[in-house]
Design a protein around this motif. Sequence first.
Motif, PDB file in Angstrom:
ATOM      1  N   ILE A 148       0.857  -1.181   0.000  1.00 46.31           N
ATOM      2  CA  ILE A 148       0.000   0.000   0.000  1.00 46.31           C
ATOM      3  C   ILE A 148       0.890   1.227   0.000  1.00 46.31           C
ATOM      4  N   ILE A 149       0.805   1.997  -1.073  1.00 44.66           N
ATOM      5  CA  ILE A 149       1.590   3.219  -1.190  1.00 44.66           C
ATOM      6  C   ILE A 149       0.764   4.340  -0.571  1.00 44.66           C
ATOM      7  N   ILE A 150       1.280   4.941   0.498  1.00 49.68           N
ATOM      8  CA  ILE A 150       0.527   5.956   1.235  1.00 49.68           C
ATOM      9  C   ILE A 150       0.371   7.220   0.401  1.00 49.68           C
ATOM     10  N   ASP A 151       1.467   7.757  -0.093  1.00 50.26           N
ATOM     11  CA  ASP A 151       1.444   8.918  -0.992  1.00 50.26           C
ATOM     12  C   ASP A 151       2.107   8.493  -2.298  1.00 50.26           C
ATOM     13  N   HIS A 152       1.636   9.040  -3.407  1.00 49.62           N
ATOM     14  CA  HIS A 152       2.245   8.711  -4.694  1.00 49.62           C
ATOM     15  C   HIS A 152       3.725   9.061  -4.661  1.00 49.62           C
ATOM     16  N   ILE A 153       4.526   8.169  -5.181  1.00 47.67           N
ATOM     17  CA  ILE A 153       5.976   8.370  -5.198  1.00 47.67           C
ATOM     18  C   ILE A 153       6.339   8.960  -6.551  1.00 47.67           C
ATOM     19  N   LYS A 154       6.478  10.296  -6.572  1.00 53.80           N
ATOM     20  CA  LYS A 154       6.765  11.005  -7.815  1.00 53.80           C
ATOM     21  C   LYS A 154       8.028  11.838  -7.729  1.00 53.80           C
ATOM     22  N   GLU A 155       8.706  11.806  -6.567  1.00 60.92           N
ATOM     23  CA  GLU A 155       9.918  12.604  -6.381  1.00 60.92           C
ATOM     24  C   GLU A 155      10.994  11.782  -5.702  1.00 60.92           C
ATOM     25  N   ILE A 156      12.225  12.246  -5.867  1.00 59.31           N
ATOM     26  CA  ILE A 156      13.359  11.619  -5.201  1.00 59.31           C
ATOM     27  C   ILE A 156      13.239  11.888  -3.706  1.00 59.31           C
ATOM     28  N   GLY A 157      13.648  10.899  -2.909  1.00 58.06           N
ATOM     29  CA  GLY A 157      13.621  11.064  -1.464  1.00 58.06           C
ATOM     30  C   GLY A 157      13.105   9.820  -0.769  1.00 58.06           C
ATOM     31  N   SER A 158      12.799   9.992   0.504  1.00 56.71           N
ATOM     32  CA  SER A 158      12.351   8.897   1.341  1.00 56.71           C
ATOM     33  C   SER A 158      10.814   8.845   1.366  1.00 56.71           C
ATOM     34  N   HIS A 159      10.271   7.649   1.206  1.00 55.15           N
ATOM     35  CA  HIS A 159       8.817   7.455   1.212  1.00 55.15           C
ATOM     36  C   HIS A 159       8.501   6.197   2.025  1.00 55.15           C
ATOM     37  N   MET A 160       7.402   6.219   2.777  1.00 50.57           N
ATOM     38  CA  MET A 160       6.980   5.065   3.561  1.00 50.57           C
ATOM     39  C   MET A 160       5.863   4.329   2.818  1.00 50.57           C
ATOM     40  N   VAL A 161       5.924   3.013   2.838  1.00 47.97           N
ATOM     41  CA  VAL A 161       4.861   2.182   2.279  1.00 47.97           C
ATOM     42  C   VAL A 161       4.473   1.142   3.325  1.00 47.97           C
ATOM     43  N   GLU A 162       3.242   0.679   3.246  1.00 45.93           N
ATOM     44  CA  GLU A 162       2.764  -0.375   4.134  1.00 45.93           C
ATOM     45  C   GLU A 162       2.671  -1.682   3.364  1.00 45.93           C
ATOM     46  N   ILE A 163       2.936  -2.754   4.065  1.00 48.03           N
ATOM     47  CA  ILE A 163       2.758  -4.082   3.505  1.00 48.03           C
ATOM     48  C   ILE A 163       1.702  -4.735   4.378  1.00 48.03           C
ATOM     49  N   LYS A 164       0.565  -5.069   3.774  1.00 49.76           N
ATOM     50  CA  LYS A 164      -0.578  -5.497   4.573  1.00 49.76           C
ATOM     51  C   LYS A 164      -1.308  -6.664   3.923  1.00 49.76           C
ATOM     52  N   LYS A 165      -1.718  -7.598   4.764  1.00 48.90           N
ATOM     53  CA  LYS A 165      -2.568  -8.710   4.343  1.00 48.90           C
ATOM     54  C   LYS A 165      -3.409  -9.095   5.544  1.00 48.90           C
ATOM     55  N   GLY A 166      -4.712  -8.991   5.396  1.00 55.55           N
ATOM     56  CA  GLY A 166      -5.595  -9.264   6.533  1.00 55.55           C
ATOM     57  C   GLY A 166      -5.372  -8.219   7.597  1.00 55.55           C
ATOM     58  N   ASN A 167      -5.148  -8.667   8.830  1.00 56.35           N
ATOM     59  CA  ASN A 167      -4.890  -7.721   9.914  1.00 56.35           C
ATOM     60  C   ASN A 167      -3.405  -7.603  10.229  1.00 56.35           C
ATOM     61  N   LYS A 168      -2.555  -8.222   9.451  1.00 59.45           N
ATOM     62  CA  LYS A 168      -1.100  -8.160   9.642  1.00 59.45           C
ATOM     63  C   LYS A 168      -0.534  -7.081   8.739  1.00 59.45           C
ATOM     64  N   LYS A 169       0.304  -6.210   9.314  1.00 59.50           N
ATOM     65  CA  LYS A 169       0.915  -5.184   8.478  1.00 59.50           C
ATOM     66  C   LYS A 169       2.270  -4.772   9.017  1.00 59.50           C
ATOM     67  N   GLY A 170       3.073  -4.217   8.135  1.00 53.34           N
ATOM     68  CA  GLY A 170       4.385  -3.707   8.472  1.00 53.34           C
ATOM     69  C   GLY A 170       4.684  -2.500   7.606  1.00 53.34           C
ATOM     70  N   LYS A 171       5.747  -1.788   7.952  1.00 53.24           N
ATOM     71  CA  LYS A 171       6.124  -0.605   7.179  1.00 53.24           C
ATOM     72  C   LYS A 171       7.523  -0.794   6.624  1.00 53.24           C
ATOM     73  N   CYS A 172       7.743  -0.147   5.505  1.00 49.23           N
ATOM     74  CA  CYS A 172       9.027  -0.237   4.837  1.00 49.23           C
ATOM     75  C   CYS A 172       9.352   1.145   4.274  1.00 49.23           C
ATOM     76  N   GLU A 173      10.600   1.569   4.421  1.00 53.17           N
ATOM     77  CA  GLU A 173      11.012   2.859   3.876  1.00 53.17           C
ATOM     78  C   GLU A 173      11.597   2.640   2.490  1.00 53.17           C
ATOM     79  N   ILE A 174      11.092   3.393   1.534  1.00 50.73           N
ATOM     80  CA  ILE A 174      11.584   3.336   0.160  1.00 50.73           C
ATOM     81  C   ILE A 174      12.393   4.594  -0.101  1.00 50.73           C
ATOM     82  N   MET A 175      13.660   4.431  -0.401  1.00 49.80           N
ATOM     83  CA  MET A 175      14.541   5.553  -0.704  1.00 49.80           C
ATOM     84  C   MET A 175      14.698   5.618  -2.221  1.00 49.80           C
ATOM     85  N   VAL A 176      14.130   6.645  -2.826  1.00 50.52           N
ATOM     86  CA  VAL A 176      14.191   6.816  -4.277  1.00 50.52           C
ATOM     87  C   VAL A 176      15.419   7.666  -4.597  1.00 50.52           C
TER      88      VAL A 176
END
Length: 147
Positions: free
Chosen positions: A116-144
Amino acid sequence: MKVILTADVPKVGNRYDVLELKQGYAQNVLISKGLAVIATPGELSKLADKKSQIERKKTEEMKNFESIIASVNNTRIEIKVKANEKGHLFKSVNANDIAKAIKEVIGVEIDENAIIIIDHIKEIGSHMVEIKKGNKKGKCEIMVIKN
């Protein structure tokens, strides 16, 4: 007549539902088209086995997904992309790109529908995304990073 649906039937029921239907509809429409079988004791026991097998598979998938989340959670993934001088990307980063990057960096395959991409990733920099299935979820930092 009691039948077991072998496929989802709109306005009737879902796959593996046991229903009491009128005999003419059950035989002439559902059974003749292969959408249902007569609910005999043998078929009902097969259905119980199938449902328990499906439940075990779901439980196993959730355990696997929990281990995936544990390995990806709070991890920083770098993605190199083409961008202009101002840092705007020529093509936004999507869930498929993130799934590929996670597989390359960590070696774990993630379904892109779980990202799940929280905000559209259209620029260079750090962005947070969620990884979710059912009620289990985690976060991952994407460095563009600019390529």
